[in-house]
Design an enzyme around this catalytic site. Structure first.
Site, PDB file in Angstrom:
ATOM      1  N   HIS A 108       0.787  -1.227  -0.126  1.00  0.00           N
ATOM      2  CA  HIS A 108      -0.076  -0.008  -0.064  1.00  0.00           C
ATOM      3  C   HIS A 108       0.947   1.216  -0.059  1.00  0.00           C
ATOM      4  CE1 HIS A 108      -4.545   0.597   1.127  1.00  0.00           C
ATOM      5  NE2 HIS A 108      -4.140   1.233   0.109  1.00  0.00           N
ATOM      6  N   ASP A 130      -9.753  -1.416   4.320  1.00  0.00           N
ATOM      7  CA  ASP A 130      -8.463  -1.719   4.826  1.00  0.00           C
ATOM      8  C   ASP A 130      -8.731  -2.110   6.273  1.00  0.00           C
ATOM      9  OD1 ASP A 130      -5.800  -2.065   5.562  1.00  0.00           O
ATOM     10  OD2 ASP A 130      -5.182  -0.440   4.315  1.00  0.00           O
ATOM     11  N   HIS A 132      -6.304  -1.875   8.211  1.00  0.00           N
ATOM     12  CA  HIS A 132      -5.633  -1.098   9.218  1.00  0.00           C
ATOM     13  C   HIS A 132      -5.825   0.326   8.859  1.00  0.00           C
ATOM     14  CE1 HIS A 132      -3.493  -4.798   8.380  1.00  0.00           C
ATOM     15  NE2 HIS A 132      -3.158  -4.783   9.621  1.00  0.00           N
ATOM     16  N   ASP A 134      -3.373   2.845   8.111  1.00  0.00           N
ATOM     17  CA  ASP A 134      -2.267   3.447   7.519  1.00  0.00           C
ATOM     18  C   ASP A 134      -2.110   4.930   7.352  1.00  0.00           C
ATOM     19  OD1 ASP A 134      -2.096   0.883   6.635  1.00  0.00           O
ATOM     20  OD2 ASP A 134      -3.025   1.176   4.322  1.00  0.00           O
ATOM     21  N   HIS A 147       4.075   1.236   4.277  1.00  0.00           N
ATOM     22  CA  HIS A 147       2.979   1.082   3.706  1.00  0.00           C
ATOM     23  C   HIS A 147       1.619   1.215   4.808  1.00  0.00           C
ATOM     24  CE1 HIS A 147       2.309  -3.547   5.414  1.00  0.00           C
ATOM     25  NE2 HIS A 147       3.051  -2.740   6.068  1.00  0.00           N
ATOM     26  N   ASP A 235      -7.404  -2.901  -0.055  1.00  0.00           N
ATOM     27  CA  ASP A 235      -6.593  -3.569   0.640  1.00  0.00           C
ATOM     28  C   ASP A 235      -7.467  -4.992   0.702  1.00  0.00           C
ATOM     29  OD1 ASP A 235      -4.831  -5.119   2.205  1.00  0.00           O
ATOM     30  OD2 ASP A 235      -3.928  -2.927   2.973  1.00  0.00           O
ATOM     31  N   ASP A 237      -6.766  -7.067   2.589  1.00  0.00           N
ATOM     32  CA  ASP A 237      -6.799  -7.405   4.102  1.00  0.00           C
ATOM     33  C   ASP A 237      -8.007  -6.865   4.747  1.00  0.00           C
ATOM     34  OD1 ASP A 237      -6.120  -5.152   5.131  1.00  0.00           O
ATOM     35  OD2 ASP A 237      -3.905  -5.322   5.570  1.00  0.00           O
ATOM     36  N   GLU A 280      -1.886  -5.351  -1.793  1.00  0.00           N
ATOM     37  CA  GLU A 280      -1.683  -6.232  -0.602  1.00  0.00           C
ATOM     38  C   GLU A 280      -1.716  -7.639  -1.141  1.00  0.00           C
ATOM     39  OE1 GLU A 280       0.400  -5.572   1.905  1.00  0.00           O
ATOM     40  OE2 GLU A 280       0.628  -3.289   1.919  1.00  0.00           O
TER      41      GLU A 280
END
Length: 310
Positions: A108, A130, A132, A134, A147, A235, A237, A280
């Site tokens: 990312h 995502d 996360h 980020d 990332h 993303d 994930d 990702e």
């Protein structure tokens, strides 16, 4: 598998831009993501939706062994900046041709380049799907991996070399037009910065409370309010590892296959999507390319495929 035969979006010219970078992350292998996505039939899937697809190849990415770490809290900064500059130019050029840029990661870290390039001369909202945030900076990062920083840089936080990459000062996007959808793993420093910036965080617990439909509609409303369109940065994930095992930083409790498709379908129905990242996908950690196949299907949904059109 969620097959689709009906299209709700008009024909587009889609530019595929590969970004085989993995030194913004903590684990190797995600640099093979663009190849995995192509192998999973991305171009054919989008062409079946009625679009013209132009594969622009990959940007030039040096091998990690040719790059050096001079700043531990900004690992491989110089090489990442070079890649992100290339991506920004290619995304901007694609939009100037009235095409739809679809960037294929890779980790990312390059997204401050792709979104920064798209935002040149445009007011864009961002939906960041995502696990996360980020949203780290050199002061908050627990790892130094870039990332974990691109969204903060886009919103004007962090090292000036990241923030100003695409020629924007003080930021590429208005943080009040940014939504993180699906967050379930935030660092403490990120929490403070996200609140300070005014970014909307729709964590998985809120999705559980109000439902995916309402959550995505809220995200679309925020990202399209007084903007010229949505940039979707997806993303893999954001999905639960059961559905997307081939990611570098999996977090349990993510979106189901159906929830992720619904999100992409609703964003497509808004008619406001102008560009997109798929990031990702790590084939080394995957199971028979399952994650890349799911990513291809989600991209097709975001670009108009439907099982049935009313």
């Amino acid at each position: 598998i969620r097959h689709s035969s009906s299209v709700v979006r008009q024909h587009m010219n889609i530019d595929l831009i590969g970004v085989p970078i993995d030194f913004g992350a903590g684990r190797r292998g995600v640099d093979m993501g663009p190849s995995a996505l192509r192998y999973a039939g991305l171009q054919a899937a989008l062409e079946r939706s009625g679009h013209d697809v132009h594969d622009k190849g990959n940007v030039s990415v040096p091998v990690m062994e040719r790059c050096t770490i001079t700043e531990p809290n900004l690992r491989f900064l110089d090489c990442i900046l070079d890649v992100a500059h290339q991506v920004a130019e290619k995304v901007q050029a694609s939009l100037e041709r009235h095409h739809f840029p679809l960037t294929l990661g890779g980790d990312h870290s390059f997204s401050f380049g792709s979104i920064g390039g798209a935002a040149r001369g445009k007011k864009l909202g961002v939906i960041w799907m995502d696990a996360h945030g980020d949203f780290n900076t050199t002061e908050t990062t627990p790892s130094g991996n870039i990332h974990g920083m691109p969204l903060a840089a886009l919103c004007g936080y962090g090292d000036a070399r990241l923030v100003n990459l695409a020629g924007h000062s003080p930021r590429s996007v208005d943080p009040k037009k940014v939504v993180i959808l699906g967050a379930r793993d935030l660092d403490e420093g990120e929490r403070v910065l996200l609140r300070e910036a005014g970014v909307t965080v729709i964590a998985t617990e809120l999705v559980d409370r109000i439902g995916m439909f309402a959550a995505v509609q809220r995200a679309i409303d925020i990202a399209t309010r007084d903007t010229e369109g949505i940039y979707l940065s997806l993303d893999l994930d954001s999905l639960d590892p059961v559905y997307a095992p081939g990611v570098g930083t999996p977090v349990p409790g993510g979106f189901t296959y159906r929830e992720a498709h619904l999100a992409c379908e609703l964003i497509a129905e808004s008619g406001k999507l102008v560009a997109m990242d798929l990031v990702e996908v790590n084939p080394i950690l995957d199971e028979k390319n399952r994650t890349a196949v799911v990513a291809v299907e989600l991209a097709a949904s975001a670009l108009g495929q439907r099982v049935w059109k009313e």
